[in-house]
Write a protein that holds these residues in place. Structure first.
Motif, PDB file in Angstrom:
ATOM      1  N   LEU A 188     -44.247 -34.310   8.674  1.00 35.47           N
ATOM      2  CA  LEU A 188     -45.501 -35.057   8.847  1.00 35.47           C
ATOM      3  C   LEU A 188     -46.199 -35.287   7.506  1.00 35.47           C
ATOM      4  O   LEU A 188     -46.790 -36.342   7.286  1.00 35.47           O
ATOM      5  CB  LEU A 188     -46.432 -34.315   9.804  1.00 35.47           C
ATOM      6  CG  LEU A 188     -46.057 -34.367  11.277  1.00 35.47           C
ATOM      7  CD1 LEU A 188     -47.013 -33.488  12.095  1.00 35.47           C
ATOM      8  CD2 LEU A 188     -46.083 -35.800  11.789  1.00 35.47           C
ATOM      9  N   GLY A 189     -46.132 -34.317   6.617  1.00 31.74           N
ATOM     10  CA  GLY A 189     -46.721 -34.473   5.286  1.00 31.74           C
ATOM     11  C   GLY A 189     -46.057 -35.586   4.494  1.00 31.74           C
ATOM     12  O   GLY A 189     -46.734 -36.409   3.848  1.00 31.74           O
ATOM     13  N   VAL A 190     -44.729 -35.646   4.546  1.00 31.21           N
ATOM     14  CA  VAL A 190     -43.997 -36.702   3.839  1.00 31.21           C
ATOM     15  C   VAL A 190     -44.319 -38.068   4.449  1.00 31.21           C
ATOM     16  O   VAL A 190     -44.572 -39.040   3.730  1.00 31.21           O
ATOM     17  CB  VAL A 190     -42.472 -36.434   3.873  1.00 31.21           C
ATOM     18  CG1 VAL A 190     -41.691 -37.636   3.370  1.00 31.21           C
ATOM     19  CG2 VAL A 190     -42.140 -35.202   3.053  1.00 31.21           C
ATOM     20  N   VAL A 191     -44.351 -38.140   5.767  1.00 32.11           N
ATOM     21  CA  VAL A 191     -44.666 -39.412   6.441  1.00 32.11           C
ATOM     22  C   VAL A 191     -46.094 -39.852   6.107  1.00 32.11           C
ATOM     23  O   VAL A 191     -46.335 -41.026   5.816  1.00 32.11           O
ATOM     24  CB  VAL A 191     -44.450 -39.285   7.968  1.00 32.11           C
ATOM     25  CG1 VAL A 191     -45.001 -40.495   8.712  1.00 32.11           C
ATOM     26  CG2 VAL A 191     -42.974 -39.094   8.275  1.00 32.11           C
TER      27      VAL A 191
ATOM     28  N   GLY B  46     -49.235 -44.723   0.854  1.00 28.65           N
ATOM     29  CA  GLY B  46     -48.884 -45.503  -0.324  1.00 28.65           C
ATOM     30  C   GLY B  46     -47.847 -44.828  -1.202  1.00 28.65           C
ATOM     31  O   GLY B  46     -47.279 -45.448  -2.077  1.00 28.65           O
ATOM     32  N   GLY B  47     -47.631 -43.541  -0.997  1.00 31.28           N
ATOM     33  CA  GLY B  47     -46.575 -42.846  -1.719  1.00 31.28           C
ATOM     34  C   GLY B  47     -47.000 -42.159  -2.995  1.00 31.28           C
ATOM     35  O   GLY B  47     -46.243 -41.389  -3.561  1.00 31.28           O
ATOM     36  N   LYS B  48     -48.193 -42.433  -3.483  1.00 29.22           N
ATOM     37  CA  LYS B  48     -48.680 -41.795  -4.708  1.00 29.22           C
ATOM     38  C   LYS B  48     -49.826 -40.859  -4.367  1.00 29.22           C
ATOM     39  O   LYS B  48     -50.546 -41.075  -3.397  1.00 29.22           O
ATOM     40  CB  LYS B  48     -49.180 -42.841  -5.701  1.00 29.22           C
ATOM     41  CG  LYS B  48     -48.131 -43.798  -6.190  1.00 29.22           C
ATOM     42  CD  LYS B  48     -48.763 -44.741  -7.183  1.00 29.22           C
ATOM     43  CE  LYS B  48     -47.914 -45.975  -7.358  1.00 29.22           C
ATOM     44  NZ  LYS B  48     -48.642 -47.035  -8.027  1.00 29.22           N
ATOM     45  N   LEU B  49     -50.001 -39.854  -5.217  1.00 24.61           N
ATOM     46  CA  LEU B  49     -51.098 -38.913  -4.996  1.00 24.61           C
ATOM     47  C   LEU B  49     -52.449 -39.628  -5.046  1.00 24.61           C
ATOM     48  O   LEU B  49     -53.352 -39.304  -4.290  1.00 24.61           O
ATOM     49  CB  LEU B  49     -51.057 -37.786  -6.026  1.00 24.61           C
ATOM     50  CG  LEU B  49     -52.106 -36.712  -5.840  1.00 24.61           C
ATOM     51  CD1 LEU B  49     -51.933 -36.017  -4.496  1.00 24.61           C
ATOM     52  CD2 LEU B  49     -52.043 -35.708  -6.953  1.00 24.61           C
ATOM     53  N   GLU B  50     -52.567 -40.610  -5.928  1.00 23.72           N
ATOM     54  CA  GLU B  50     -53.828 -41.362  -6.019  1.00 23.72           C
ATOM     55  C   GLU B  50     -54.135 -42.086  -4.708  1.00 23.72           C
ATOM     56  O   GLU B  50     -55.296 -42.252  -4.337  1.00 23.72           O
ATOM     57  CB  GLU B  50     -53.785 -42.386  -7.163  1.00 23.72           C
ATOM     58  CG  GLU B  50     -53.680 -41.770  -8.536  1.00 23.72           C
ATOM     59  CD  GLU B  50     -52.238 -41.497  -8.949  1.00 23.72           C
ATOM     60  OE1 GLU B  50     -51.315 -42.166  -8.440  1.00 23.72           O
ATOM     61  OE2 GLU B  50     -52.042 -40.589  -9.760  1.00 23.72           O
TER      62      GLU B  50
ATOM     63  N   ALA C 181     -55.161 -38.806  -2.146  1.00 21.79           N
ATOM     64  CA  ALA C 181     -56.397 -38.085  -2.473  1.00 21.79           C
ATOM     65  C   ALA C 181     -57.447 -38.969  -3.123  1.00 21.79           C
ATOM     66  O   ALA C 181     -58.613 -38.597  -3.176  1.00 21.79           O
ATOM     67  CB  ALA C 181     -56.077 -36.904  -3.394  1.00 21.79           C
ATOM     68  N   GLY C 182     -57.054 -40.128  -3.618  1.00 20.60           N
ATOM     69  CA  GLY C 182     -58.002 -41.016  -4.276  1.00 20.60           C
ATOM     70  C   GLY C 182     -59.039 -41.598  -3.338  1.00 20.60           C
ATOM     71  O   GLY C 182     -60.063 -42.110  -3.777  1.00 20.60           O
ATOM     72  N   LYS C 183     -58.784 -41.505  -2.045  1.00 12.67           N
ATOM     73  CA  LYS C 183     -59.758 -42.004  -1.076  1.00 12.67           C
ATOM     74  C   LYS C 183     -61.040 -41.162  -1.104  1.00 12.67           C
ATOM     75  O   LYS C 183     -62.094 -41.639  -0.728  1.00 12.67           O
ATOM     76  CB  LYS C 183     -59.151 -42.013   0.323  1.00 12.67           C
ATOM     77  CG  LYS C 183     -57.988 -42.975   0.452  1.00 12.67           C
ATOM     78  CD  LYS C 183     -57.401 -42.961   1.834  1.00 12.67           C
ATOM     79  CE  LYS C 183     -56.122 -43.713   1.942  1.00 12.67           C
ATOM     80  NZ  LYS C 183     -56.163 -45.118   1.831  1.00 12.67           N
ATOM     81  N   VAL C 184     -60.900 -39.912  -1.558  1.00 12.83           N
ATOM     82  CA  VAL C 184     -62.078 -39.062  -1.697  1.00 12.83           C
ATOM     83  C   VAL C 184     -62.801 -39.418  -2.985  1.00 12.83           C
ATOM     84  O   VAL C 184     -63.983 -39.750  -2.981  1.00 12.83           O
ATOM     85  CB  VAL C 184     -61.684 -37.562  -1.695  1.00 12.83           C
ATOM     86  CG1 VAL C 184     -62.893 -36.688  -1.948  1.00 12.83           C
ATOM     87  CG2 VAL C 184     -61.013 -37.194  -0.395  1.00 12.83           C
ATOM     88  N   ASN C 185     -62.064 -39.323  -4.110  1.00 13.38           N
ATOM     89  CA  ASN C 185     -62.651 -39.561  -5.416  1.00 13.38           C
ATOM     90  C   ASN C 185     -61.523 -39.480  -6.439  1.00 13.38           C
ATOM     91  O   ASN C 185     -60.582 -38.715  -6.274  1.00 13.38           O
ATOM     92  CB  ASN C 185     -63.710 -38.475  -5.673  1.00 13.38           C
ATOM     93  CG  ASN C 185     -64.454 -38.647  -6.962  1.00 13.38           C
ATOM     94  OD1 ASN C 185     -63.874 -38.961  -7.982  1.00 13.38           O
ATOM     95  ND2 ASN C 185     -65.752 -38.430  -6.896  1.00 13.38           N
ATOM     96  N   LYS C 186     -61.610 -40.217  -7.542  1.00 11.72           N
ATOM     97  CA  LYS C 186     -60.571 -40.185  -8.571  1.00 11.72           C
ATOM     98  C   LYS C 186     -60.492 -38.817  -9.236  1.00 11.72           C
ATOM     99  O   LYS C 186     -59.407 -38.292  -9.467  1.00 11.72           O
ATOM    100  CB  LYS C 186     -60.800 -41.271  -9.613  1.00 11.72           C
ATOM    101  CG  LYS C 186     -59.701 -41.314 -10.658  1.00 11.72           C
ATOM    102  CD  LYS C 186     -59.818 -42.543 -11.512  1.00 11.72           C
ATOM    103  CE  LYS C 186     -58.823 -42.547 -12.633  1.00 11.72           C
ATOM    104  NZ  LYS C 186     -57.446 -42.581 -12.254  1.00 11.72           N
ATOM    105  N   THR C 187     -61.623 -38.202  -9.526  1.00 13.55           N
ATOM    106  CA  THR C 187     -61.635 -36.864 -10.131  1.00 13.55           C
ATOM    107  C   THR C 187     -61.014 -35.852  -9.179  1.00 13.55           C
ATOM    108  O   THR C 187     -60.223 -35.002  -9.591  1.00 13.55           O
ATOM    109  CB  THR C 187     -63.078 -36.443 -10.481  1.00 13.55           C
ATOM    110  OG1 THR C 187     -63.651 -37.444 -11.323  1.00 13.55           O
ATOM    111  CG2 THR C 187     -63.102 -35.117 -11.190  1.00 13.55           C
ATOM    112  N   PHE C 188     -61.359 -35.947  -7.910  1.00 19.46           N
ATOM    113  CA  PHE C 188     -60.761 -35.062  -6.913  1.00 19.46           C
ATOM    114  C   PHE C 188     -59.247 -35.237  -6.882  1.00 19.46           C
ATOM    115  O   PHE C 188     -58.504 -34.261  -6.784  1.00 19.46           O
ATOM    116  CB  PHE C 188     -61.343 -35.337  -5.523  1.00 19.46           C
ATOM    117  CG  PHE C 188     -60.667 -34.564  -4.424  1.00 19.46           C
ATOM    118  CD1 PHE C 188     -60.961 -33.223  -4.221  1.00 19.46           C
ATOM    119  CD2 PHE C 188     -59.711 -35.171  -3.611  1.00 19.46           C
ATOM    120  CE1 PHE C 188     -60.333 -32.505  -3.218  1.00 19.46           C
ATOM    121  CE2 PHE C 188     -59.079 -34.459  -2.613  1.00 19.46           C
ATOM    122  CZ  PHE C 188     -59.388 -33.117  -2.414  1.00 19.46           C
ATOM    123  N   SER C 189     -58.794 -36.471  -6.966  1.00 19.41           N
ATOM    124  CA  SER C 189     -57.359 -36.751  -6.942  1.00 19.41           C
ATOM    125  C   SER C 189     -56.646 -36.049  -8.094  1.00 19.41           C
ATOM    126  O   SER C 189     -55.586 -35.449  -7.902  1.00 19.41           O
ATOM    127  CB  SER C 189     -57.146 -38.265  -7.020  1.00 19.41           C
ATOM    128  OG  SER C 189     -55.791 -38.570  -7.187  1.00 19.41           O
TER     129      SER C 189
END
Length: 134
Positions: free
Chosen positions: A57-60, A66-70, A73-81
């Protein structure tokens, strides 16, 4: 499929296989089955849900985002990402996976054969030998 797509698919496939089929997934299930006794089926279902289902489920989820960490996690904030990605890499490598290799070697190979050998001594020899062979 183009040659590059085939190579990328093979690399990702082997990387996922290597990540998810580690020593813990080879050693833990038989031990869990032996400990659970006649309740082995419930143990197997629980292990399959947590040891197979959640990683898939994590991979899916990461792929759908989008496949990238950004993208995840970027949906929260760039610094958080950036902080979250750094924390994940530190946890996966130096804090969990690397010490676990030594602990698995000690528990499976050294302790049953040599009994009272210090885990600290085993760690020093293990990582020294790893560094030498690297």
């Amino acid at each position: 499929m183009k040659r590059k797509q085939i190579i990328d698919t093979l690399v990702v496939g082997f990387a996922l296989f290597a990540m998810f089929l580690g020593a813990g997934n080879l050693i833990f299930p038989p031990t869990l089955g032996a400990i659970s006794g006649d309740k082995w089926f419930l143990s197997m279902i629980g292990f399959m849900m947590t040891g197979i289902g959640l990683p898939i489920l994590g991979v899916v989820a990461a792929a759908k985002a989008g496949g990238k960490l950004e993208d995840v996690a970027g949906k929260v904030n760039k610094t958080f990402s950036i902080l979250f990605g750094s924390l994940i890499m530190i946890c996966i490598g130096p804090l969990l996976a690397i010490p676990r290799t030594c602990a698995t070697t000690y528990e499976i190979a050294i302790q049953p054969l040599f009994g009272n050998v210090s885990p600290i001594l085993v760690a020093i020899v293990f990582f020294g030998l790893t560094l030498f062979l690297h």
